[in-house]
Design an enzyme around this catalytic site. Structure first.
Site, short mmCIF file in Angstrom:
data_model
loop_
_atom_site.label_atom_id
_atom_site.label_comp_id
_atom_site.label_asym_id
_atom_site.label_seq_id
_atom_site.Cartn_x
_atom_site.Cartn_y
_atom_site.Cartn_z
N TYR A 141 0.82 -1.22 0.00
CA TYR A 141 0.00 0.00 0.00
C TYR A 141 0.85 1.27 0.00
O TYR A 141 0.36 2.35 -0.28
CB TYR A 141 -0.94 0.03 1.22
N LYS A 187 3.30 -15.39 1.63
CA LYS A 187 3.17 -16.08 0.33
C LYS A 187 4.60 -16.37 -0.14
O LYS A 187 5.03 -15.98 -1.23
CB LYS A 187 2.40 -15.16 -0.64
N ASP A 219 -3.31 -18.06 1.05
CA ASP A 219 -4.51 -18.69 0.47
C ASP A 219 -5.02 -19.80 1.39
O ASP A 219 -6.23 -19.92 1.64
CB ASP A 219 -4.23 -19.22 -0.95
N ASP A 243 -5.31 -6.99 5.69
CA ASP A 243 -6.52 -6.25 5.34
C ASP A 243 -7.65 -7.24 5.07
O ASP A 243 -8.77 -7.12 5.60
CB ASP A 243 -6.22 -5.41 4.09
N ASP A 247 -10.78 -8.80 8.00
CA ASP A 247 -12.21 -8.65 7.71
C ASP A 247 -12.93 -10.00 7.76
O ASP A 247 -14.01 -10.11 8.33
CB ASP A 247 -12.43 -8.01 6.32
#
Ligand code: NAD
Length: 365
Positions: A141, A187, A219, A243, A247
């Site tokens: 980001y 990852k 994943d 992020d 959630d």
């Protein structure tokens, strides 16, 4: 010594839920014999209306001068057409950046009396209690170079060793106080930046021999959170992955009105409910105060090293839910629907009951 808390109630239901949280904080302070000094400042749309900017330098300075910041929510229909830098939400980004809040912490805890409200099966969700540590000021980001032209778009996922070390330390320390297991999510099978992440986390782990570290690809982590959320204790991950995972983790355990958060830096800390300003219900006295009250509980734990007070607040919330008290956002058929104030009063009443019971327990030992 008196501790200073800056209150930033903000817009919409922000002031309503912050009032509830402050009532709880004052009560806890009285019971535990500590002093708090509160300073309230405007932020978001109301600050724009009053001063022409969503975050003034004075408000920021008040935050710098305090031991913790408690924020309600910002935003609303009224300010939607403003240019980006004047929008209420711009205040949040500036605040987080100015205070250097590099770690975002979101608990995912199912209250036993709300298991039926989860989107997951009762037997899968029951007993879930973990916390996600998301790196907040680095990663893709913020990485440079970034941009797009007619034919391609690009972003850069970059982490430095100190950025990884500082959040890893916080996560390991929290794991030590909890069940003692930490899952680092990355990852590393595809991304070099994740290989460094994994290496630095493993090195940091050597200072915490009492914490069991495991690694998981993002994943798989997303799949495991919905398949078997009970397996997790502390999840540590980067900005982008966090992020998404925070959630998912939040929503499997309850409604928006229930979810607290903490954002920590080296010197400053900010606590806020995950939800927004809920303009559709603002001013009606029906907002769920639990996210804000649970955020205050996180403040006791992380800013004031008062883990016991934090635990008692969460137990008091749990007890109110067991008593069948619900604001309308979490009510199901047959539940007693109460106002923001009523639920807050019940939680404070429960705090007294539990506090007294435990004090009696000590006396009778
Ligand atoms: P929202 O979280 O404000 O509301 C979404 C839905 O959840 C609404 O139906 C609302 O009534 C309900 N809800 C949220 N919190 C609740 C609570 N405590 N009790 C009962 N019901 C609750 O999200 P939105 O509608 O997408 O956004 C509204 C405004 O809030 C926008 O301006 C948005 O930019 C802003 N926002 C601010 C923050 C923040 O301050 N951190 C976060 C998200 C959205």
């Amino acid at each position: 010594m008196t501790k200073k808390i800056t209150l930033l109630p903000g817009d919409g239901i922000g002031p309503e839920v912050i009032e509830s949280a402050v009532n709880v904080i004052k009560h806890v302070a009285e019971k535990f014999g500590i002093q708090f000094e509160f300073e309230t400042r405007l932020i978001g749309g109301i600050s724009y209306d009053t001063y022409g900017t969503p975050l003034t330098d004075e408000t920021l300075q008040t935050c710098y001068d305090s031991d913790a910041v408690l924020l309600g929510a910002v935003g609303g229909y009224k300010w939607e057409e403003l240019p980006h830098h004047l929008k209420p939400e711009a205040a949040l980004l500036k605040l987080r950046k100015s205070l250097g809040l590099f770690a975002n912490i979101r608990p995912a805890k199912i209250y036993s009396s709300l298991v039926d409200s989860s989107s997951l099966k009762k037997e899968v969700i029951n007993g879930t209690d973990f916390v996600v540590f998301r790196e907040l000021t680095g990663g893709i980001y913020f990485g440079e170079p970034r941009g797009y032209d007619n034919d391609k778009g690009w972003n850069t996922m970059i982490y430095t060793r100190p950025e990884i070390e500082r959040i890893a330390k916080l996560a390991f320390e929290t794991a030590q106080r909890r069940k003692g297991t930490l899952t680092s999510v990355d990852k590393a099978n595809v991304l070099e930046v994740s290989q460094l992440w994994r290496k630095v986390v493993a090195e940091t782990a050597k200072n915490y021999p009492d914490v069991e570290l495991s690694n998981m690809y993002v994943d798989n982590a997303a799949m495991q959170i919905v398949k078997d959320p009970k397996q997790f204790d502390v999840i540590l991950t980067s900005n982008l992955f966090g992020d998404i995972l925070s959630d998912i983790s939040g929503m499997i355990t309850g409604s928006l009105g229930m979810l607290p958060s903490a954002s920590l830096g080296t010197r400053y800390s900010l606590y806020e409910p995950v939800h927004g300003s809920a303009p559709d219900i603002a001013g009606k006295g029906i907002a769920n105060p639990i996210a804000a009250i649970a955020s205050a509980a996180m403040m006791f734990e992380h800013s004031f090293e008062m883990g016991k007070a934090s635990e008692l607040i969460i137990e008091s919330i749990e007890k109110a839910l067991k008593q069948g008290l619900r604001t309308s956002d979490i009510a199901q058929k047959g539940d007693k629907v109460v106002t923001t104030q009523d639920l807050t009063k019940a939680i404070i009443g429960n705090f007294d009951l539990i506090y007294n019971e435990q004090a009696l327990g000590v006396f009778t030992l």
